[in-house]
Design a protein around this motif. Structure first.
Motif, PDB file in Angstrom:
ATOM      1  N   LEU A 125       0.877  -1.375  -0.072  1.00 27.62           N
ATOM      2  CA  LEU A 125       0.241   0.502  -0.020  1.00 27.62           C
ATOM      3  C   LEU A 125       0.607   1.017   0.240  1.00 27.62           C
ATOM      4  CD1 LEU A 125      -2.797  -0.686   2.502  1.00 27.62           C
ATOM      5  CD2 LEU A 125      -3.104  -0.369  -0.031  1.00 27.62           C
ATOM      6  N   LEU A 126       0.463   1.686  -0.620  1.00 32.25           N
ATOM      7  CA  LEU A 126       1.873   3.412  -1.090  1.00 32.25           C
ATOM      8  C   LEU A 126       0.776   4.196  -0.980  1.00 32.25           C
ATOM      9  CD1 LEU A 126       3.346   1.704  -4.594  1.00 32.25           C
ATOM     10  CD2 LEU A 126       4.477   1.668  -2.018  1.00 32.25           C
ATOM     11  N   ARG A 127       0.776   5.143  -0.063  1.00 42.03           N
ATOM     12  CA  ARG A 127       0.091   6.548   0.137  1.00 42.03           C
ATOM     13  C   ARG A 127       0.497   7.467  -0.954  1.00 42.03           C
ATOM     14  NH1 ARG A 127      -2.239   8.354   4.800  1.00 42.03           N
ATOM     15  NH2 ARG A 127      -2.497   9.992   3.519  1.00 42.03           N
ATOM     16  N   LYS A 128      -1.166   8.371  -1.628  1.00 42.63           N
ATOM     17  CA  LYS A 128      -0.990   8.808  -2.121  1.00 42.63           C
ATOM     18  C   LYS A 128      -0.298  10.106  -2.223  1.00 42.63           C
ATOM     19  CE  LYS A 128      -4.617   7.197  -4.462  1.00 42.63           C
ATOM     20  NZ  LYS A 128      -6.425   7.318  -4.649  1.00 42.63           N
ATOM     21  N   ASP A 129      -0.277  10.927  -1.364  1.00 43.52           N
ATOM     22  CA  ASP A 129       0.842  11.745  -0.566  1.00 43.52           C
ATOM     23  C   ASP A 129       2.266  11.807   0.348  1.00 43.52           C
ATOM     24  OD1 ASP A 129      -1.923  12.183   2.239  1.00 43.52           O
ATOM     25  OD2 ASP A 129      -0.580  11.134   1.954  1.00 43.52           O
ATOM     26  N   ALA A 130       2.564  10.717   0.370  1.00 42.45           N
ATOM     27  CA  ALA A 130       3.252  10.636   1.316  1.00 42.45           C
ATOM     28  C   ALA A 130       4.390   9.315   0.611  1.00 42.45           C
ATOM     29  CB  ALA A 130       3.259  10.401   2.412  1.00 42.45           C
ATOM     30  N   TYR A 131       5.673   9.337   1.188  1.00 42.03           N
ATOM     31  CA  TYR A 131       6.973   8.560   0.649  1.00 42.03           C
ATOM     32  C   TYR A 131       6.289   6.999   1.560  1.00 42.03           C
ATOM     33  CZ  TYR A 131      10.731   7.720  -2.537  1.00 42.03           C
ATOM     34  OH  TYR A 131      11.067   7.333  -3.487  1.00 42.03           O
ATOM     35  N   THR A 132       5.107   6.581   1.530  1.00 43.59           N
ATOM     36  CA  THR A 132       5.279   5.062   3.073  1.00 43.59           C
ATOM     37  C   THR A 132       4.752   4.067   1.710  1.00 43.59           C
ATOM     38  OG1 THR A 132       3.395   5.533   3.087  1.00 43.59           O
ATOM     39  CG2 THR A 132       4.770   6.995   4.261  1.00 43.59           C
ATOM     40  N   PHE A 133       5.661   2.492   2.509  1.00 45.06           N
ATOM     41  CA  PHE A 133       5.575   1.243   1.904  1.00 45.06           C
ATOM     42  C   PHE A 133       5.214   0.847   3.396  1.00 45.06           C
ATOM     43  CE2 PHE A 133       7.533   2.768  -1.995  1.00 45.06           C
ATOM     44  CZ  PHE A 133       8.342   3.880  -1.608  1.00 45.06           C
ATOM     45  N   GLU A 134       3.774  -0.275   3.329  1.00 40.89           N
ATOM     46  CA  GLU A 134       3.085  -0.735   3.992  1.00 40.89           C
ATOM     47  C   GLU A 134       2.864  -2.025   3.127  1.00 40.89           C
ATOM     48  OE1 GLU A 134       0.248   1.280   5.489  1.00 40.89           O
ATOM     49  OE2 GLU A 134      -0.629  -0.566   6.767  1.00 40.89           O
ATOM     50  N   LYS A 135       4.110  -3.169   3.915  1.00 39.85           N
ATOM     51  CA  LYS A 135       4.230  -3.817   3.025  1.00 39.85           C
ATOM     52  C   LYS A 135       2.790  -5.805   3.893  1.00 39.85           C
ATOM     53  CE  LYS A 135       7.095  -8.480   1.513  1.00 39.85           C
ATOM     54  NZ  LYS A 135       8.541  -8.527   1.905  1.00 39.85           N
ATOM     55  N   LEU A 136       2.429  -6.009   2.765  1.00 37.77           N
ATOM     56  CA  LEU A 136       0.871  -7.420   2.980  1.00 37.77           C
ATOM     57  C   LEU A 136       1.292  -8.388   2.357  1.00 37.77           C
ATOM     58  CD1 LEU A 136      -1.478  -5.295   1.798  1.00 37.77           C
ATOM     59  CD2 LEU A 136      -1.432  -4.675   4.114  1.00 37.77           C
ATOM     60  N   ALA A 137       1.289  -9.092   3.757  1.00 33.57           N
ATOM     61  CA  ALA A 137       1.833 -10.821   2.723  1.00 33.57           C
ATOM     62  C   ALA A 137       0.527 -11.258   1.989  1.00 33.57           C
ATOM     63  CB  ALA A 137       1.598 -11.861   4.395  1.00 33.57           C
ATOM     64  N   ILE A 138       1.188 -12.185   1.584  1.00 39.49           N
ATOM     65  CA  ILE A 138      -0.324 -12.912   0.449  1.00 39.49           C
ATOM     66  C   ILE A 138      -0.215 -14.188   0.933  1.00 39.49           C
ATOM     67  CG2 ILE A 138      -0.982 -13.498  -1.710  1.00 39.49           C
ATOM     68  CD1 ILE A 138       0.359 -10.723  -3.045  1.00 39.49           C
ATOM     69  N   LYS A 139      -1.142 -14.831   1.131  1.00 39.76           N
ATOM     70  CA  LYS A 139      -1.054 -15.938   1.990  1.00 39.76           C
ATOM     71  C   LYS A 139      -2.104 -17.052   1.175  1.00 39.76           C
ATOM     72  CE  LYS A 139      -0.212 -14.811   6.711  1.00 39.76           C
ATOM     73  NZ  LYS A 139      -0.534 -15.072   7.832  1.00 39.76           N
ATOM     74  N   ASP A 140      -1.728 -18.338   0.773  1.00 36.29           N
ATOM     75  CA  ASP A 140      -2.426 -19.050  -0.464  1.00 36.29           C
ATOM     76  C   ASP A 140      -3.402 -18.719  -1.836  1.00 36.29           C
ATOM     77  OD1 ASP A 140      -3.401 -20.846   2.610  1.00 36.29           O
ATOM     78  OD2 ASP A 140      -2.004 -21.344   1.759  1.00 36.29           O
ATOM     79  N   GLY A 141      -2.407 -17.432  -1.725  1.00 35.74           N
ATOM     80  CA  GLY A 141      -2.689 -16.795  -3.200  1.00 35.74           C
ATOM     81  C   GLY A 141      -3.501 -15.622  -3.082  1.00 35.74           C
ATOM     82  N   VAL A 142      -4.269 -15.421  -2.197  1.00 40.62           N
ATOM     83  CA  VAL A 142      -5.221 -14.258  -1.470  1.00 40.62           C
ATOM     84  C   VAL A 142      -4.454 -13.284  -0.578  1.00 40.62           C
ATOM     85  CG1 VAL A 142      -7.166 -14.518  -0.253  1.00 40.62           C
ATOM     86  CG2 VAL A 142      -6.773 -15.901  -1.227  1.00 40.62           C
ATOM     87  N   LEU A 143      -5.049 -11.877  -0.795  1.00 36.59           N
ATOM     88  CA  LEU A 143      -4.541 -10.605  -0.012  1.00 36.59           C
ATOM     89  C   LEU A 143      -5.934 -10.673   0.478  1.00 36.59           C
ATOM     90  CD1 LEU A 143      -2.462  -8.263  -0.076  1.00 36.59           C
ATOM     91  CD2 LEU A 143      -3.009  -7.474  -1.872  1.00 36.59           C
ATOM     92  N   ASN A 144      -5.985  -9.662   1.893  1.00 36.80           N
ATOM     93  CA  ASN A 144      -6.571  -9.212   2.986  1.00 36.80           C
ATOM     94  C   ASN A 144      -6.647  -8.570   2.709  1.00 36.80           C
ATOM     95  OD1 ASN A 144      -8.542 -11.546   2.935  1.00 36.80           O
ATOM     96  ND2 ASN A 144      -7.262 -12.372   3.941  1.00 36.80           N
TER      97      ASN A 144
END
Lengths: 175, 751
Positions: free
Chosen positions: B504-523
């Motif tokens: 997830l990348l903020r539209k107004d700031a230089y941030t990087f929030e990493k999200l895990a994908i488990k068994d092909g599904v992103l929650n």
């Protein structure tokens, strides 16, 4: 740490175990100093002895029949004698026959490496660095090409063999 | 390859176990004494390893001796004073642990280590060294900085991630526990000698310069701690040092941008610096008209609208001012702005406060700068740039200049800004072998700016309100709606574990929030998803797969294989953000303007009210018959005292002029700086009793000037009545405007 544990850890190249070998150094050093060795000589001999010990422990056919301390002591004494033959009669070797045999064999093998080491040291600095990078540091040709600024890994490989050829020539001259 | 080298290569392959003895014998059947060749080569290999071993051992022996000596000393001291001895022991052991202990091999390996390319550098510990990475990070490594063995040569391994594409491909994120951070860049330095880790001396540090085109104030250095999954969590923030970047003043460029432009157009940019300087300093034939500074020389003929005289620049552009704040890249960056404003007073602030921190001088410049330039000084101020660091040798300065130049060139590939801006800091021994991240917590960033001074009060009021509602950002993003989104990635199974993830990348700031994908599904469970872009990434055998959905919503998607170039381009596009800076600046400007507007409206209202209440407060009387007798009928505007206690001006001018021809108006000096640059913003209106402005009809502008020789606080408008014109008898209202607002009003009676 028990001796058996120490030996096992040394075989596994454990750094902590290796550091523990230095506990034998003060006594061996004072022994050698007593017979006229300089401090530097004593250190060099001890380092040689460590190398021989580690090498031997990694040889599957080798079985250490004495304590580590005795083995190191023995190597150091023999090494010192081989450097200063005139002092032989003053030094009491006092080692059993099989151990002496092992030590003498180890020292003989080590002599070959000594000559090779001298040949290696005759190389120019860049060659030494390159060969060390490959054989000691385990770097790949691509990495070496990057570090040394070669055009490609093939160029680096050719250069490596040229350096090795030079070392070989020095070695053969010595031999 | 020659035959001799081929023989070596074949024997090498045999010794490394790549070919068997039989194969070797077959390949080299023509070689005599093959056995001897093999033994020689083997002996050489062993000798090299032994040599390295011996050096290592000597290093270990030195450490052993040191420990022994210390222990002996401890025994002696303990006998004499037990308490002190314990303290010394603790202290000594801590130092040894920090500087000399080789850390045990880490069992957990960072995922990023395998994803980010390593850059290798060989360093000589006997020299000051400057290295520039591929992305332009500069590291200054002092001589004798590291604790090495008998050889001074060691290796540095560096990993870096500055752009969004690099951060994302490296699997890095900007989370400190659950706090989102805004990053300025990440890197990792490791140091080795003969495969062993080595560390800095306790008193040494590595200077770093991380380039940026969008410097954000309040940045700190975070350490990357690994969790059990090999993911990095940012911890232990420490303040970044913010020293200035010293340079040889002779190599800096203080020419006005216009001069440089002129040289460029003429094709003279490549002329010797001494030629360009001498021509610039010789520009003495400066003629001024009301608006323009005309420069005529044998070679040059151009005009400046605003100008700082060349001799002023010459007065400090010399070696006397080396090792001062004037001989820094940061001051060089400010000079184009100072030239553009053309106000020597601002230049004087920098040249006469050499011992002051740069940001404090910036704050003084904010006061003097015209409205349209204030924000630029505010931006500089927020960076809190400090003082010049301890003087480096001339040779080191030259190396640093060269390294920064290379960094600029490398940055030039990606960035459009011509200014060299960077985050500065120091790495200590315990920062090595860990990832280092330059960040500011997003929530804190606004608060840092708020704390600076009262001009951001409006912003902080918004921020305080938003805190209570749970949102950490601007009013525009304040609505805390939590969304639950499920996205199925159809082709996720082709990626290895942990090689398929989302950001997830903020539209107004230089941030990087990493999200895990488990068994092909992103929650995704997040609030304010409309403030974010989503990027789903897959990495497989050097290939890059990517999907950037237009909307973040439930559904089923498939990642698309992209070339590395396209991947980088797309991720950099959505990941880069100047937007927050721009929106923040706009809000600051708005806040300032709002303040000014309020005051102006208040003054206008008061003036209008006063006219209603004091209808016949006549300020000046002119006899109609004599109106053309006087040389000029002038409306002279003068400043009035500012009441610092009540923070208000004496707004209702009531003084009558003793001079018939003059109408004096009073201005608030705080709000209306009077100088040759602002005089265009003042205008006069003369209104008859029907409300018609008769000024242009009846008068012509004879002159408009300020009393620059004195206090620069008076402005005079000379409107003379036209020859054929006359003023009818009656009451005229003379109003003074600043932009569109009435700031003074006088009554003129023509009898």
């Amino acid at each position: 740490m028990k001796e058996t544990q120490l030996i096992e850890k040394l075989k596994g190249n454990n750094e902590q175990a290796f550091k523990l070998l230095y506990k034998y150094f003060p006594k061996i050093r004072s022994y050698l100093l007593k017979f006229g060795a300089s401090k530097q000589e004593a250190e060099d001999i001890y380092h040689d002895a460590l190398y021989i010990l580690i090498n031997k422990l990694n040889d599957p056919s080798f079985i250490l029949t004495s304590s580590v301390n005795t083995f190191l002591f023995g190597i150091c004494k023999h090494k010192y004698i081989s450097l200063h033959r005139e002092k032989k009669k003053n030094i009491d070797l006092d080692l059993d026959a099989s151990l002496t045999q092992d030590i003498e064999a180890a020292l003989k093998e080590d002599e070959k490496y000594e000559m090779a080491k001298l040949a290696f040291q005759k190389l120019d600095e860049n060659c030494k660095k390159l060969l060390k990078a490959f054989y000691v540091d385990g770097k790949r040709m691509k990495q070496i090409a990057q570090i040394f600024g070669f055009g490609s890994d093939k160029v680096a490989k050719t250069q490596k063999y040229r350096c090795l050829e030079a070392a070989k020539k020095f070695y053969q001259l010595k031999a | 390859m020659r035959r001799e080298l081929e023989i070596l290569a074949q024997i090498d392959d045999f010794l490394e176990g790549r070919i068997s003895k039989e194969e070797l014998a077959k390949e080299l059947e023509d070689v005599q004494n093959l056995g001897e060749h093999i033994q020689t080569q083997k002996a050489l290999k062993v000798a090299m390893k032994k040599d390295a071993f011996m050096q290592q051992s000597k290093n270990s022996l030195s450490k052993f001796k040191l420990i022994k000596t210390v222990k002996t000393a401890l025994v002696v001291i303990t006998v004499l004073a037990a308490v002190i001895g314990v303290f010394f022991n603790q202290n000594q052991n801590a130092n040894l642990t920090n500087s000399n202990t080789v850390k045990e091999k880490e069992l957990i390996i960072a995922i990023s280590d395998s994803l980010i390319k390593t850059q290798y550098f060989e360093i000589n510990n006997l020299k000051d060294t400057l290295i520039v990475t591929n992305e332009g990070i500069v590291f200054f490594i002092p001589k004798n900085g590291f604790i090495t063995g008998s050889s001074p040569i060691y290796q540095l391994e560096i990993k870096e991630a500055l752009s969004p594409a690099q951060i994302v491909k490296g699997g890095l994120s900007t989370l400190a526990d659950n706090d989102l951070l805004e990053t300025g860049g990440m890197f990792k330095i490791s140091a080795f000698q003969a495969k062993m880790k080595i560390y800095l001396n306790d008193s040494s540090f590595i200077d770093f310069f991380v380039p940026t085109t969008n410097p954000i104030p309040g940045m700190q250095g975070y350490k990357g701690e690994l969790n059990h999954n090999g993911e990095i969590n940012w911890t232990k923030p420490k303040k970044l040092e913010n020293p200035l970047t010293p340079a040889n003043i002779a190599h800096l460029d203080f020419h006005p941008p216009k001069y440089r432009e002129y040289l460029k157009n003429k094709g003279w940019m490549n002329k010797r610096k001494s030629w360009k300087d001498s021509v610039y300093f010789d520009l003495s034939q400066i003629n001024t008209s009301d608006k323009l500074y005309k420069v005529k020389d044998t070679l040059f003929n151009f005009t400046f609208k605003k100008l700082i005289p060349p001799h002023r620049i010459k007065s400090f552009w010399n070696s006397t001012f080396n090792h001062t704040l004037l001989a820094t890249k940061e001051f060089e960056n400010r000079m184009p702005l100072i030239h553009e404003i053309g106000d020597e007073r601002i230049l004087n602030l920098y040249t006469t406060n050499l011992n002051e921190k740069l940001y404090k001088i910036d704050s003084m410049a904010i006061e003097l700068a015209p409205e349209e330039f204030k924000n630029e000084f505010i931006d500089w101020y927020c960076l809190k740039q400090g003082k010049v660091p301890q003087a480096k040798s001339t040779q080191s300065l030259m190396k640093l200049e060269k390294a920064l130049k290379i960094s600029e060139l490398r940055q030039g590939k990606l960035k459009t800004s011509k200014k060299f801006l960077c985050y500065r800091g120091k790495l200590m021994s315990w920062d090595l072998f860990y990832y280092f991240n330059i960040d500011v917590p997003l929530a804190r960033r606004k608060a840092i700016i708020d704390n600076d001074n009262a001009r951001y009060k409006r912003l902080s009021q918004n921020f305080e309100k938003e805190k209570t509602t749970g949102s950490k950002l601007t009013k525009a993003h304040a609505v805390p709606i939590r969304s639950h989104i499920t996205i199925k990635i159809k082709n996720a199974e082709q990626f290895k574990r942990k090689m398929c993830f989302a950001y997830l990348l903020r539209k107004d700031a230089y941030t990087f929030e990493k999200l895990a994908i488990k068994d092909g599904v992103l929650n995704i469970e997040h609030q304010n998803l409309k403030n974010y872009n989503l990027a789903i990434i897959g990495l497989n055998k050097g290939q890059h797969w990517l999907l950037i959905p237009n909307e973040i919503e439930n559904g089923s998607v498939e990642l698309i294989l992209e070339s590395e170039g396209d991947f980088n381009k797309k991720v950099n596009q959505i990941g880069s953000s100047n937007r927050f800076k721009i929106s923040l600046t706009n809000q600051i400007t708005k806040a300032n303007k709002n303040k000014s507007t309020e005051r102006l409206i208040e003054i206008s209202i008061r003036l209008q009210i006063s006219k209603a209440i004091y209808t016949y407060s006549i300020d000046t009387v002119i006899d109609k018959n004599y109106i053309n007798v006087y040389d000029k009928s002038k409306f002279t505007i003068q400043t009035m005292d500012y009441d610092w206690i009540s923070r208000r001006a004496a707004e209702i001018p009531t003084k009558k002029s003793n001079e018939i021809n003059f109408i004096k108006g009073f201005l608030n000096t705080k709000e209306y700086k009077i100088n040759r640059f602002t005089k265009d913003r003042f205008r006069v209106g003369v209104f008859d009793d029907k409300g018609n402005d008769v000024l242009k009809d009846k008068f012509y502008l004879a002159s408009r000037k300020t009393d620059e020789g004195t206090r620069q606080q008076n402005i005079s408008f000379g409107w003379s009545i036209k020859d054929e014109a006359t003023l009818l008898k009656g009451i005229y209202n003379v109003k003074l405007y600043y932009d569109d607002r009435i700031i003074s009003s006088k009554t003129l009676k023509v009898k």
